[in-house]
Design a protein around this motif. Structure first.
Motif, mmCIF file in Angstrom:
data_model
loop_
_atom_site.group_PDB
_atom_site.id
_atom_site.type_symbol
_atom_site.label_atom_id
_atom_site.label_comp_id
_atom_site.label_asym_id
_atom_site.label_seq_id
_atom_site.Cartn_x
_atom_site.Cartn_y
_atom_site.Cartn_z
ATOM 1 N N ARG A 447 0.828 -1.205 0.000
ATOM 2 C CA ARG A 447 0.000 0.000 0.000
ATOM 3 C C ARG A 447 0.863 1.258 0.000
ATOM 4 N NH1 ARG A 447 -5.464 -0.875 1.210
ATOM 5 N NH2 ARG A 447 -5.617 1.345 0.694
ATOM 6 N N LEU A 448 1.944 1.240 0.763
ATOM 7 C CA LEU A 448 2.848 2.399 0.770
ATOM 8 C C LEU A 448 3.507 2.578 -0.590
ATOM 9 C CD1 LEU A 448 4.587 1.983 4.244
ATOM 10 C CD2 LEU A 448 3.068 3.841 3.559
ATOM 11 N N ARG A 449 3.903 1.489 -1.212
ATOM 12 C CA ARG A 449 4.527 1.562 -2.540
ATOM 13 C C ARG A 449 3.538 2.084 -3.574
ATOM 14 N NH1 ARG A 449 6.660 -3.946 -5.225
ATOM 15 N NH2 ARG A 449 4.413 -4.124 -5.598
ATOM 16 N N LEU A 450 2.284 1.640 -3.481
ATOM 17 C CA LEU A 450 1.257 2.103 -4.408
ATOM 18 C C LEU A 450 1.023 3.602 -4.239
ATOM 19 C CD1 LEU A 450 -0.927 1.404 -6.506
ATOM 20 C CD2 LEU A 450 -2.492 0.968 -4.589
ATOM 21 N N GLU A 451 0.937 4.050 -2.991
ATOM 22 C CA GLU A 451 0.749 5.482 -2.745
ATOM 23 C C GLU A 451 1.905 6.292 -3.313
ATOM 24 O OE1 GLU A 451 0.170 6.172 1.389
ATOM 25 O OE2 GLU A 451 -1.899 5.423 1.415
ATOM 26 N N TRP A 452 3.140 5.786 -3.129
ATOM 27 C CA TRP A 452 4.315 6.515 -3.618
ATOM 28 C C TRP A 452 4.271 6.639 -5.140
ATOM 29 C CZ3 TRP A 452 8.400 5.853 -6.893
ATOM 30 C CH2 TRP A 452 9.467 6.752 -6.755
ATOM 31 N N PHE A 453 3.931 5.532 -5.818
ATOM 32 C CA PHE A 453 3.864 5.582 -7.279
ATOM 33 C C PHE A 453 2.763 6.527 -7.740
ATOM 34 C CE2 PHE A 453 6.417 1.630 -7.633
ATOM 35 C CZ PHE A 453 7.258 2.045 -8.652
ATOM 36 N N GLN A 454 1.633 6.513 -7.064
ATOM 37 C CA GLN A 454 0.538 7.400 -7.456
ATOM 38 C C GLN A 454 0.916 8.867 -7.282
ATOM 39 O OE1 GLN A 454 -2.609 5.919 -4.970
ATOM 40 N NE2 GLN A 454 -3.361 4.482 -6.530
ATOM 41 N N GLN A 455 1.680 9.158 -6.230
ATOM 42 C CA GLN A 455 2.060 10.542 -5.964
ATOM 43 C C GLN A 455 3.240 11.003 -6.814
ATOM 44 O OE1 GLN A 455 2.832 10.649 -1.766
ATOM 45 N NE2 GLN A 455 0.697 10.243 -1.188
ATOM 46 N N ASN A 456 4.115 10.059 -7.209
ATOM 47 C CA ASN A 456 5.356 10.456 -7.867
ATOM 48 C C ASN A 456 5.502 9.895 -9.283
ATOM 49 O OD1 ASN A 456 6.996 11.722 -5.447
ATOM 50 N ND2 ASN A 456 6.127 9.812 -4.676
ATOM 51 N N PHE A 457 4.417 9.341 -9.821
ATOM 52 C CA PHE A 457 4.554 8.710 -11.131
ATOM 53 C C PHE A 457 4.950 9.720 -12.212
ATOM 54 C CE2 PHE A 457 2.779 7.424 -15.238
ATOM 55 C CZ PHE A 457 3.453 6.237 -15.426
ATOM 56 N N SER A 458 4.313 10.871 -12.204
ATOM 57 C CA SER A 458 4.615 11.872 -13.241
ATOM 58 C C SER A 458 6.064 12.324 -13.140
ATOM 59 C CB SER A 458 3.672 13.068 -13.106
ATOM 60 O OG SER A 458 3.781 13.645 -11.808
ATOM 61 N N LEU A 459 6.542 12.546 -11.886
ATOM 62 C CA LEU A 459 7.937 12.951 -11.701
ATOM 63 C C LEU A 459 8.881 11.834 -12.138
ATOM 64 C CD1 LEU A 459 10.019 14.971 -10.571
ATOM 65 C CD2 LEU A 459 9.715 13.884 -8.333
ATOM 66 N N PHE A 460 8.535 10.601 -11.791
ATOM 67 C CA PHE A 460 9.363 9.440 -12.130
ATOM 68 C C PHE A 460 9.445 9.279 -13.651
ATOM 69 C CE2 PHE A 460 9.979 4.777 -12.534
ATOM 70 C CZ PHE A 460 11.174 4.667 -11.832
ATOM 71 N N ALA A 461 8.291 9.385 -14.335
ATOM 72 C CA ALA A 461 8.271 9.242 -15.793
ATOM 73 C C ALA A 461 9.047 10.373 -16.465
ATOM 74 C CB ALA A 461 6.828 9.218 -16.288
ATOM 75 N N THR A 462 8.874 11.587 -15.942
ATOM 76 C CA THR A 462 9.603 12.734 -16.506
ATOM 77 C C THR A 462 11.101 12.563 -16.356
ATOM 78 O OG1 THR A 462 7.741 14.179 -15.945
ATOM 79 C CG2 THR A 462 9.867 15.235 -16.396
ATOM 80 N N LEU A 463 11.531 12.072 -15.204
ATOM 81 C CA LEU A 463 12.963 11.865 -14.955
ATOM 82 C C LEU A 463 13.540 10.852 -15.936
ATOM 83 C CD1 LEU A 463 15.401 12.481 -13.145
ATOM 84 C CD2 LEU A 463 14.666 10.600 -11.652
ATOM 85 N N ILE A 464 12.805 9.782 -16.217
ATOM 86 C CA ILE A 464 13.286 8.775 -17.166
ATOM 87 C C ILE A 464 13.433 9.379 -18.562
ATOM 88 C CG2 ILE A 464 12.671 6.624 -18.356
ATOM 89 C CD1 ILE A 464 11.427 5.647 -15.769
ATOM 90 N N VAL A 465 12.427 10.157 -18.974
ATOM 91 C CA VAL A 465 12.490 10.790 -20.297
ATOM 92 C C VAL A 465 13.665 11.755 -20.378
ATOM 93 C CG1 VAL A 465 11.288 12.338 -21.881
ATOM 94 C CG2 VAL A 465 10.022 10.510 -20.713
ATOM 95 N N VAL A 466 13.879 12.564 -19.334
ATOM 96 C CA VAL A 466 14.984 13.530 -19.324
ATOM 97 C C VAL A 466 16.323 12.816 -19.403
ATOM 98 C CG1 VAL A 466 16.180 15.235 -17.899
ATOM 99 C CG2 VAL A 466 13.690 15.332 -18.140
ATOM 100 N N LEU A 467 16.482 11.745 -18.629
ATOM 101 C CA LEU A 467 17.742 10.999 -18.657
ATOM 102 C C LEU A 467 17.981 10.384 -20.036
ATOM 103 C CD1 LEU A 467 17.651 9.202 -15.172
ATOM 104 C CD2 LEU A 467 19.114 11.112 -15.873
ATOM 105 N N PHE A 468 16.926 9.881 -20.662
ATOM 106 C CA PHE A 468 17.076 9.295 -21.997
ATOM 107 C C PHE A 468 17.500 10.360 -23.004
ATOM 108 C CE2 PHE A 468 15.264 8.148 -26.150
ATOM 109 C CZ PHE A 468 15.901 6.926 -26.360
ATOM 110 N N VAL A 469 16.870 11.536 -22.950
ATOM 111 C CA VAL A 469 17.211 12.624 -23.876
ATOM 112 C C VAL A 469 18.640 13.091 -23.650
ATOM 113 C CG1 VAL A 469 16.681 15.010 -24.513
ATOM 114 C CG2 VAL A 469 14.821 13.354 -24.145
ATOM 115 N N LEU A 470 19.034 13.230 -22.364
ATOM 116 C CA LEU A 470 20.403 13.656 -22.060
ATOM 117 C C LEU A 470 21.417 12.639 -22.571
ATOM 118 C CD1 LEU A 470 20.039 15.089 -18.441
ATOM 119 C CD2 LEU A 470 20.516 16.363 -20.544
#
Length: 699
Positions: A447-470
């Protein structure tokens, strides 16, 4: 004669003395914490004296005559808390009021009883008696008049050799009658409400050992006919709770106590009961030599808690509605003068509407009475609130229990459940760990992991895209730097130890060629092998201490990493020695150095992946358990294959010769450890002998 009666009166008077609330109980109460450690705890039940030690009946002339119980075998308490005792050797049923006063004595004059061993009273007040000596069960109306007789059932499914000597009886709310034939392996005889034979119920499984299965497959019919026939364990006692579940007791190894639904399915599976029989006295008995616990009887209170009496060690066990151990208590066997709270030979147990316990003793010929203590009442109330789904209301009781006894693990489980259902998952995670519940810990973490992903999914996805572009944008800039790094590291290749350690990666990719190069190209040595062994120990310790509680549910301070490392090192060294000796005898070509170094290099997959897997486990739950175990077993299998290929390559064996070498090495290791244990035992005996001689001489 007068002295004898004076002694009896003194004993009876002592038993009748009221016990004060603070009086110390003559027995010790224990519980088991989350990690199966025995913990002494406050008594859950307090002795309140004895019942039925003074029974007077009419003598036929308007007077009373003393008529004590004589080897009673069963006790039943009805909905009005009135007690019925199967007074076996007096051929009667004794009916007592809730205070233990005699209300009547049932003998059934029109069809006298003969050694009755069981009694049951249904909701309408009808009395069912297992009339063992007469080989029948009879039904009486509330006034004691004979209504029906359940004789030996007649059916084409029952042969003439079937022994029908009822030793117990129960009736469910539908009116179905359940009869226990003494010593019968077929199961419980079931009659429908009209008294017709309905079938056998709750039969135990036949328990066959591995040797029995081998005999069945390889022996001829004539050989099997001379073997002892395997039969299911006979059921010795039954009980039906308020919800209609039937509980059976037997001497089965795997089904000592069963909880059966209306279809006869065992809801508890193969649970273990009576597990503290030998732990409580610290008896050092090998498991295969321990006799099975012998449960005499069970009862289930209105909260669903099951209490069982065990005869061999005179221990009373109490389990919750899920069959998990709550308490067990025992004291010294009361020999000679009876003492309130201590049994000599308990045969039956029952509970009333107040959750008080009553234990019938066929040696003392009386009933021991117990009532819940304040601590016990708090525990049972908290469990009841949990069963009703009132988690928030149970918190106060659980906190009080923790205040009284901080080692009572079910309290932490209760607090964790309350925190979980109030969605305080962080607190629940910590409490589940204290309670030793890896399942609850995993659910809270999920449940804690699910909450974290729900709260930080957009940031997590953005970070992956930025790292790939860099990475794409700087790829041309990174390549020259990467080449300079490789060139710099290549300078270290002039050191032999570095090349030897790098060769471990080659062995992982090309094991046969890699092990051959290990010997003939000197791509390994004692120093590199020693480094890999040290890294293996570090990986083992990391694997023990860094693995998530979900997959290693033990406190960190109790994870025996050092002991495991020593054991692993001893096993590895004995394998190397035995493998070298076997190879020398069987014309192997490997030197001892080759076997030692190759054995170290075969551990490299464990060195490389054990700690990463332990770290990854901290973000996994039991939902991903198959993935975790797949990766764990993959590491072990990889190491095992490298050991095999090491033998094949270094000893210059064929596949079959390598298999034989492995088997002989395992056998040699076994003999080596047996020899070491014998030497250790002889050395210990020699030291004791020398100490004894020294003490004799000095005196």
């Amino acid at each position: 004669m007068q002295r004898k009666w004076l002694t009896v009166l003194i004993v009876v008077g002592c038993l009748m003395l009221p016990r004060t609330a603070g009086a110390e109980e003559p027995y010790y109460t224990y519980t088991v914490d989350s990690y199966d450690r025995i913990v002494s705890t406050q008594p859950a039940y307090a002795s309140t004296g004895v019942i039925a030690q003074n029974i007077y009946i009419d003598d036929g002339n308007g007077g009373k005559v003393y008529s004590p119980l004589k080897r009673p075998q069963d006790l039943f308490i009805d909905a009005k808390d009135e007690m019925y005792i199967a007074d076996t050797d007096n051929n009667r049923i004794v009916h007592l009021d809730p205070e233990g006063n005699v209300m009547r004595v049932i003998t059934v004059p029109e069809s006298p009883l003969n050694s009755p061993q069981g009694v049951f009273v249904d909701d309408k007040g009808d009395i069912f008696i297992a009339d063992t000596g007469n080989k029948r069960v009879i039904r009486l109306d509330p006034s004691g008049q004979l209504v029906h007789e359940y004789a030996k059932p007649q059916s084409r499914f029952i042969d003439e050799s079937f022994s029908y000597e009822p030793s117990g009886v129960s009736v469910d709310r539908r009116g179905f009658v359940y009869v226990i034939p003494r010593g019968s392996y077929q199961g419980i005889v079931q009659f429908d409400p009209e008294g017709r034979f309905y079938g056998f119920f709750g039969t135990n499984w036949t328990e066959a050992s591995l040797m029995d299965r081998i005999k069945k497959n390889f022996y001829t019919k004539e050989q099997l006919s001379r073997q002892k026939r395997l039969l299911p364990a006979a059921i010795s006692s039954i009980h039906i709770d308020e919800k209609g579940y039937l509980y059976s007791v037997s001497a089965s190894e795997t089904e000592q106590i069963k909880k059966l639904n209306i279809r006869g399915d065992n809801l508890w599976g193969k649970k273990s009961f009576g597990e503290m029989n030998y732990v409580i006295e610290r008896e050092q008995v090998p498991p295969q030599q321990k006799p099975l616990p012998q449960f005499a009887d069970i009862t289930v209170d209105r909260f669903g808690n099951l209490t069982a009496i065990e005869k061999t060690k005179n221990i009373i066990y109490q389990y919750d509605a899920n069959g998990e151990l709550l308490f067990f208590w025992a004291g010294p066997v009361s020999v000679g003068v009876p003492r309130a709270g201590l049994n000599q030979s308990p045969v039956a147990i029952a509970s009333n509407s107040q959750n008080e316990l009553f234990i019938l003793d066929d040696n003392l010929n009386l009933i021991q009475a117990f009532k819940p203590t304040t601590f016990g009442e708090t525990v049972y109330r908290a469990f009841r609130l949990m069963q009703e789904g009132k988690y928030a209301e149970s918190v106060k009781d659980w906190e009080e229990i923790v205040r009284i006894n901080a080692h009572f693990s079910p309290a932490y489980k209760g607090l964790a459940d309350a925190a979980y259902y109030s969605e305080d998952f962080t607190n629940a995670l910590e409490l589940y760990q204290q309670a030793g519940s890896e399942t609850g810990y995993s659910e809270a973490f999920w449940r804690l992991r699910l909450e974290w992903f729900q709260q930080n999914f957009s940031l997590f996805a953005t970070l992956i895209v930025v790292l790939f572009v860099l990475f794409k944008a700087t790829k041309k800039l990174i390549k020259p730097g990467w080449r300079r790094l490789v060139l710099y590291l290549s300078r270290w290749r002039k050191y032999r130890i570095i090349n030897q350690l790098r060769h471990a990666f080659t062995i992982m990719r090309h094991p046969i060629d890699g092990f051959v190069d290990l010997r003939f190209l000197n791509m390994g040595g004692y120093w590199s092998a020693g480094i890999i062994l040290l890294l293996s120990i570090a990986a083992m310790l990391g694997n023990v201490y860094l693995t998530s509680f979900t997959f290693n549910p033990y406190p960190v301070n109790e994870r025996s990493g050092i002991t495991l490392a020593f054991a692993g090192g001893a096993i590895w060294l004995s394998w190397v020695i035995c493998n070298y000796l076997v190879g020398s005898i069987r014309h192997g070509e490997a030197r001892y150095k080759d076997v030692f170094v190759g054995g170290a290099y075969a551990l490299f997959p464990f060195v490389l992946f054990a700690i990463p897997l332990a770290l990854v486990s901290n973000v996994m739950t039991l939902n991903e358990e198959p993935i975790y175990h797949f990766l764990q077993y993959a590491i072990y299998i990889w190491c095992a294959l490298l050991f095999f290929w090491k033998i094949q390559a270094l000893q210059n064996y064929t596949v079959w010769e390598a298999v034989v070498n492995v088997l002989l090495t395992a056998f040699t290791m076994l003999m080596l450890w047996v020899l070491l244990f014998i030497i250790a035992g002889l050395f210990s005996e020699t030291i004791n002998f020398i100490q004894t001689i020294y003490q004799e001489v000095s005196m």
